[in-house]
Scaffold this active site. Structure first.
Site, mmCIF file in Angstrom:
data_model
loop_
_atom_site.group_PDB
_atom_site.id
_atom_site.type_symbol
_atom_site.label_atom_id
_atom_site.label_comp_id
_atom_site.label_asym_id
_atom_site.label_seq_id
_atom_site.Cartn_x
_atom_site.Cartn_y
_atom_site.Cartn_z
ATOM 1 N N TYR A 166 1.002 -1.113 -0.103
ATOM 2 C CA TYR A 166 -0.054 0.081 0.152
ATOM 3 C C TYR A 166 1.082 1.348 0.100
ATOM 4 O O TYR A 166 2.041 1.164 -0.536
ATOM 5 C CB TYR A 166 -1.022 -0.197 1.350
ATOM 6 C CG TYR A 166 -2.048 0.877 1.170
ATOM 7 C CD1 TYR A 166 -3.046 0.937 -0.026
ATOM 8 C CD2 TYR A 166 -2.373 1.718 2.309
ATOM 9 C CE1 TYR A 166 -4.058 1.715 0.045
ATOM 10 C CE2 TYR A 166 -3.763 2.283 2.251
ATOM 11 C CZ TYR A 166 -4.383 2.450 0.884
ATOM 12 O OH TYR A 166 -5.538 3.230 1.039
ATOM 13 N N LYS A 210 -5.982 -1.755 -2.459
ATOM 14 C CA LYS A 210 -6.875 -1.788 -1.296
ATOM 15 C C LYS A 210 -7.753 -2.831 -0.765
ATOM 16 O O LYS A 210 -8.053 -3.105 0.359
ATOM 17 C CB LYS A 210 -7.921 -0.480 -1.736
ATOM 18 C CG LYS A 210 -8.614 0.344 -0.832
ATOM 19 C CD LYS A 210 -8.147 1.640 -1.019
ATOM 20 C CE LYS A 210 -8.585 2.376 0.241
ATOM 21 N NZ LYS A 210 -8.109 3.959 0.159
#
Length: 536
Positions: free
Chosen positions: A91, A162
């Site tokens: 991420y 995500k």
């Protein structure tokens, strides 16, 4: 589930050397694997060793993505057990660089690509996806990826990353998550000229053509997956994001809740109630105004004052200076509620000196904007200023942890969007929190799903913030932290889910009836765990 050779190539079922002798016999695997049988723990140890050999974060990212393509459960096992180490890899900040280079590192497509070529056929495209039972869709059109701008079709890294977190941190089943990129072209000249670019080679479609495609998309999604499917819009440009939010009523789940939770938790360190503080934002786009509104709502809830009043404790600076009432005519509609009575102020430093804020929040997407002068000015009027530099990735952060602690002479309470290492200043070590929306959105999504919520209400975002702030322990506070350690994230997510679901039931927005006795236990029992299954 296939057998033999195809089984080893199916990431959902493949266990590599962890297949037992008996499984090798019954699934025609004998001879297709070397003789050793190993545990998932040993596989994890081996892979973590090899990932730690890479110097470059992007290589770690590629190694993790290849693992996800090969052995899904092992990928999630690594991510869950080593969340503090691997979260920055899958991420922010690394995912930003991965999106910039997605065309070159791209091996196997993940998720669905819906481009202008698919106009009129979007429902058919959704039916090409093998999973029927989808609960969460994360979708981007790649126009504003983190602080990196228009990356077109290569923005796919964001929905993929995500959703990996929805599973690892929030316990949603991987098969119920669908990443989607909507490709309407890109205005990024560099990509349009790049041989390795994977998207449409044309400038972005706008206006009616764009609106029609999104309308067809949203209609097809509801038709194919039902009304309860959760659609999260990510990294759309401001001008489209606001129209989409107004039209489709979704929310910027993560960021605002996380920031509010950090501010509420920080009150234990800086003193006073939320209503006693004065907030100054640098950046008045969707992130800034979204966070400001949530803070105003929470103050209104605590003090029973109308939100029109509580907004007056919050000031925003945009590229033209302080947002004040004399500018009202020329302001975009989402900035208007923040135009308070004050003489014009041209820049952030002058605004800090004029308003003497106790909390300084950066959501500008512009790095190095909290200068030494700004931090000294905010420190001069506060014993312990709260400074939040929220822009990602690290290069876009308004200031670094080291700058915040050094320029405030160790008095600031600091948190940022991207992670920073602990800082030593005058013989004391300062730990800064990360206002990472990964704290909120996975648990929030789980809460919506276990309650079958039909829409998102602001009170549910407040419930998520409160649940997160309550997870900060005395031990965390002693280090100056305003967020709990990410290593407890699954427990944090379960608590957030229970709190959000409780609010959904209370507001009459839940459809999964009857309500479970103990929502926390129910949330925990619904969470996906990546341990291997035994195959008959």
């Amino acid at each position: 589930m296939g057998s033999g050779y195809s089984l080893l190539r199916d990431p959902q079922y493949n266990k590599g050397l962890a297949f037992t002798q008996q499984e090798r016999d019954s699934h025609y695997l004998r001879g297709l694997l070397p003789p050793a049988v190993v545990t998932q723990q040993l596989q994890e140890k081996k892979l973590m060793n090899s990932i730690r050999q890479y110097e470059v974060p992007l290589q770690k990212y590629i190694a993790m993505m290849e693992l996800q393509e090969r052995n899904q459960r092992l990928f999630y096992k690594l991510l869950i057990d080593n969340v503090e180490e691997l979260l920055p890899v899958v991420y922010t900040p690394t995912v930003g660089e991965a999106c910039q280079k997605y065309g070159s590192i791209f091996k196997r497509p993940q998720g669905l690509y819906i481009s202008l070529n698919e106009k009129g056929k979007i429902l058919e495209v959704l039916k090409n996806w093998p999973e029927r039972n989808i609960q969460v869709i994360v979708v981007t059109d790649g126009e504003r990826i983190l602080g990196l701008g228009d990356l077109g079709c290569q923005g796919m890294g964001i929905p993929v990353g995500k959703l990996a977190l929805y599973t690892a941190l929030g316990g949603l089943r991987p098969s119920s998550c669908l990443p989607i990129t909507i490709d309407v072209g890109t205005n990024n000249e560099k990509l349009l000229k790049d041989d390795f670019y994977i998207g449409l080679r044309q400038r972005r479609a706008t206006g009616q053509e764009y609106a029609d495609l999104l309308h067809e998309f949203m209609t097809a999604v509801k038709q194919n997956y039902g009304e309860k499917v959760l659609v999260q819009f990510e990294d759309f440009a401001n001008h489209n994001a606001f129209e989409l939010l107004a039209k489709y009523g979704t929310t910027h789940l993560g960021t605002a809740s996380v920031v509010l939770a950090g501010v509420v938790a920080a009150l234990k360190l800086i003193g006073g109630s939320l209503a006693d503080h004065r907030f100054l934002f640098l950046g008045a786009g969707e992130a800034g105004t979204g966070i400001a509104e949530l803070i105003a709502l929470e103050i209104s809830k605590q003090t029973k004052a109308p939100v029109e009043e509580t907004r007056k404790k919050i000031w925003l600076v945009d590229s033209k200076g302080l947002i004040v009432s004399s500018r009202k005519e020329s302001l975009q509609h989402f900035k208007k509620p923040w135009a308070h009575e004050h003489e014009p102020v041209k820049d952030l430093l002058s605004a800090v000196k004029a308003l003497k804020p106790t909390v300084l929040i950066g959501s500008s997407g512009a790095g190095k904007t909290f200068t030494k002068e700004v931090i000294e000015a905010v420190t001069a009027c506060n014993e312990k200023p709260l400074i939040l530099a929220l822009s990602n990735p690290t290069s876009q952060s308004e200031c670094t942890a080291e700058e915040a602690y050094t320029w405030s002479e160790g008095r600031a309470i600091f948190a940022s969007g991207s992670p920073f290492d602990p800082v030593e200043y005058n013989g004391k070590v300062y730990h800064s929190g990360q206002a990472n929306n990964a704290y909120i959105f996975p648990g929030f999504g789980l809460g919506l799903i276990i309650s079958g919520a039909i829409r998102v209400h602001d009170d549910m975002l407040l419930a998520a913030s409160e649940a997160l702030a309550n997870q900060v322990s005395e031990e965390n506070y002693a280090k100056g932290l305003t967020y709990p350690p990410l290593s407890n994230i699954r427990q944090i997510s379960a608590n957030i889910a229970a709190n959000v679901a409780a609010k959904a039931y209370e507001l009459g927005l839940a459809t999964r009836l009857p309500r479970p006795e103990n929502l926390l236990k129910h949330a925990e029992s619904c969470m996906y765990t990546p341990a291997y299954r035994n195959y008959r």
